[in-house]
Write a protein that holds these residues in place. Sequence first.
Motif, short mmCIF file in Angstrom:
data_model
loop_
_atom_site.label_atom_id
_atom_site.label_comp_id
_atom_site.label_asym_id
_atom_site.label_seq_id
_atom_site.Cartn_x
_atom_site.Cartn_y
_atom_site.Cartn_z
N GLY A 24 0.78 -1.23 0.00
CA GLY A 24 0.00 0.00 0.00
C GLY A 24 0.81 1.27 0.00
N ASP A 25 2.10 1.19 -0.18
CA ASP A 25 2.93 2.39 -0.20
C ASP A 25 3.01 2.89 -1.63
OD1 ASP A 25 4.61 4.40 0.57
OD2 ASP A 25 6.41 3.18 0.54
N GLY A 26 2.16 3.85 -1.97
CA GLY A 26 2.08 4.35 -3.34
C GLY A 26 3.12 5.39 -3.64
N PRO A 27 2.99 6.02 -4.80
CA PRO A 27 3.96 7.06 -5.16
C PRO A 27 3.84 8.27 -4.24
CG PRO A 27 2.22 6.94 -6.79
CD PRO A 27 2.01 5.79 -5.84
N ARG A 28 4.94 8.92 -4.01
CA ARG A 28 4.98 10.08 -3.14
C ARG A 28 4.40 11.30 -3.86
NH1 ARG A 28 5.97 6.66 -0.12
NH2 ARG A 28 7.83 6.25 1.08
#
Length: 75
Positions: A49-53
């Motif tokens: 779940g760590d998407g683009p910043r």
Amino acid sequence: MAPVSFWSSPSLYIKWAARYKPAIFWSIVVGSVGPVMALTVPPIRRRLGDGPRPQIPLTYPIPKGPRLNPAGYED
């Protein structure tokens, strides 16, 4: 014990290097893990779940309206 040649016996050389030249041995181990992690970590992070910043702003937003003079700082 004399230094062991890598090409004659790789496993014996790895054991010898880990014992007598640990700095060189571990730098090679850590250096070889880097490319593997560069290929495996980003897909795992996306699955967790760590998407683009969000993009970092390059300018400061200018406030709308007149600027108020600060009061209470007179000498």
